[in-house]
Design a protein around this motif. Structure first.
Motif, PDB file in Angstrom:
ATOM      1  N   ARG A 227       0.839  -1.188   0.000  1.00  0.00           N
ATOM      2  CA  ARG A 227       0.000   0.000   0.000  1.00  0.00           C
ATOM      3  C   ARG A 227       0.875   1.239   0.000  1.00  0.00           C
ATOM      4  O   ARG A 227       1.987   1.222   0.520  1.00  0.00           O
ATOM      5  CB  ARG A 227      -0.903   0.033   1.239  1.00  0.00           C
ATOM      6  N   GLY A 228       0.358   2.300  -0.584  1.00  0.00           N
ATOM      7  CA  GLY A 228       1.103   3.552  -0.592  1.00  0.00           C
ATOM      8  C   GLY A 228       0.211   4.720  -0.948  1.00  0.00           C
ATOM      9  O   GLY A 228      -0.979   4.547  -1.268  1.00  0.00           O
ATOM     10  N   PHE A 229       0.804   5.910  -0.897  1.00  0.00           N
ATOM     11  CA  PHE A 229       0.053   7.136  -1.115  1.00  0.00           C
ATOM     12  C   PHE A 229       0.920   8.125  -1.883  1.00  0.00           C
ATOM     13  O   PHE A 229       2.130   8.202  -1.659  1.00  0.00           O
ATOM     14  CB  PHE A 229      -0.345   7.779   0.223  1.00  0.00           C
TER      15      PHE A 229
ATOM     16  N   ARG B  89       9.861  -0.076  -6.914  1.00  0.00           N
ATOM     17  CA  ARG B  89       9.485  -0.391  -8.301  1.00  0.00           C
ATOM     18  C   ARG B  89       7.975  -0.562  -8.445  1.00  0.00           C
ATOM     19  O   ARG B  89       7.371  -0.044  -9.390  1.00  0.00           O
ATOM     20  CB  ARG B  89      10.197  -1.649  -8.779  1.00  0.00           C
ATOM     21  N   ILE B  90       7.357  -1.282  -7.519  1.00  0.00           N
ATOM     22  CA  ILE B  90       5.911  -1.506  -7.584  1.00  0.00           C
ATOM     23  C   ILE B  90       5.164  -0.178  -7.462  1.00  0.00           C
ATOM     24  O   ILE B  90       4.269   0.130  -8.254  1.00  0.00           O
ATOM     25  CB  ILE B  90       5.449  -2.493  -6.492  1.00  0.00           C
ATOM     26  N   PHE B  91       5.540   0.612  -6.460  1.00  0.00           N
ATOM     27  CA  PHE B  91       4.837   1.879  -6.226  1.00  0.00           C
ATOM     28  C   PHE B  91       5.008   2.840  -7.397  1.00  0.00           C
ATOM     29  O   PHE B  91       4.029   3.400  -7.905  1.00  0.00           O
ATOM     30  CB  PHE B  91       5.314   2.537  -4.926  1.00  0.00           C
TER      31      PHE B  91
ATOM     32  N   PRO C 107      -1.831   8.274   5.417  1.00  0.00           N
ATOM     33  CA  PRO C 107      -2.134   9.341   4.453  1.00  0.00           C
ATOM     34  C   PRO C 107      -1.935  10.736   5.051  1.00  0.00           C
ATOM     35  O   PRO C 107      -1.449  11.640   4.374  1.00  0.00           O
ATOM     36  CB  PRO C 107      -3.607   9.106   4.087  1.00  0.00           C
ATOM     37  N   ALA C 108      -2.280  10.912   6.320  1.00  0.00           N
ATOM     38  CA  ALA C 108      -2.114  12.223   6.964  1.00  0.00           C
ATOM     39  C   ALA C 108      -0.644  12.624   7.015  1.00  0.00           C
ATOM     40  O   ALA C 108      -0.310  13.792   6.796  1.00  0.00           O
ATOM     41  CB  ALA C 108      -2.721  12.190   8.371  1.00  0.00           C
ATOM     42  N   GLU C 109       0.230  11.673   7.303  1.00  0.00           N
ATOM     43  CA  GLU C 109       1.660  11.984   7.347  1.00  0.00           C
ATOM     44  C   GLU C 109       2.175  12.354   5.961  1.00  0.00           C
ATOM     45  O   GLU C 109       2.948  13.298   5.810  1.00  0.00           O
ATOM     46  CB  GLU C 109       2.455  10.801   7.895  1.00  0.00           C
TER      47      GLU C 109
ATOM     48  N   GLY D  79       5.607  10.947  -1.898  1.00  0.00           N
ATOM     49  CA  GLY D  79       5.072   9.605  -2.054  1.00  0.00           C
ATOM     50  C   GLY D  79       5.411   8.824  -0.799  1.00  0.00           C
ATOM     51  O   GLY D  79       6.441   9.073  -0.162  1.00  0.00           O
ATOM     52  N   GLY D  80       4.558   7.903  -0.444  1.00  0.00           N
ATOM     53  CA  GLY D  80       4.814   7.099   0.740  1.00  0.00           C
ATOM     54  C   GLY D  80       4.414   5.659   0.516  1.00  0.00           C
ATOM     55  O   GLY D  80       3.335   5.382  -0.015  1.00  0.00           O
TER      56      GLY D  80
END
Length: 161
Positions: free
Chosen positions: A21-23, A87-89, A46-48, A72-73
């Protein structure tokens, strides 16, 4: 110059085969492109990521650079090595890498992992930024990456906000 308001873009990434998972948060886009690091941490929210994107926008405004701020996180997963997670993100957000976000390293990632992922996507992480800034005759990435890394180290503080 304070940066206020809602981000221009917020997306969540989920990669079902791995559970990754990422943002991605783009606070603003100065000349059409935002700069910011890609963080990899186990308790990322997500807030961070929103806070980091806003802080990046403020840092760039302080330097009077023609870019907006973004972050990006990636929520670190113990069974996915950092390089693979990057790579995935970045693969999932590739359309934004081509036009709206230039990703750099941040806590938990490395410049080498980011550049490698860009290479696999057949993208140049500096080309979008150079076009945006109107630097037509800048050196190619291998010569330019040291300068880029130095700028990211100074502007981003590698996540120290």
């Amino acid at each position: 110059m304070p940066v206020t308001g809602k981000p221009q873009l917020e997306i969540a990434v989920h990669h079902p085969p791995t559970g990754l998972r990422g943002f991605l948060v783009i606070q603003n886009e100065g000349c059409g492109t935002a700069l910011g690091g890609l963080r990899h941490a186990p308790s990322l929210s997500p807030a961070e990521v929103r806070r980091l994107a806003r802080t990046m926008a403020q840092k760039l405004a302080c330097y009077d650079l023609p870019y907006g701020g973004a972050t990006g996180g990636i929520v670190a997963h113990p069974k996915i090595p950092m390089e693979r997670a990057v790579r995935i993100f970045l693969g999932a957000v590739a359309p934004y890498l081509q036009t709206r976000w230039v990703a750099g390293e941040d806590l938990g990632t490395s410049w080498d992992a980011v550049v490698s992922a860009y290479g696999e996507l057949q993208l140049d992480p500096v080309e979008v930024a150079r076009r945006c800034a109107g630097i037509a005759d800048a050196p190619p990435l291998p010569q330019f990456s040291g300068v880029t890394t130095a700028i990211y180290g100074e502007v981003t503080g590698l996540g120290v906000a």
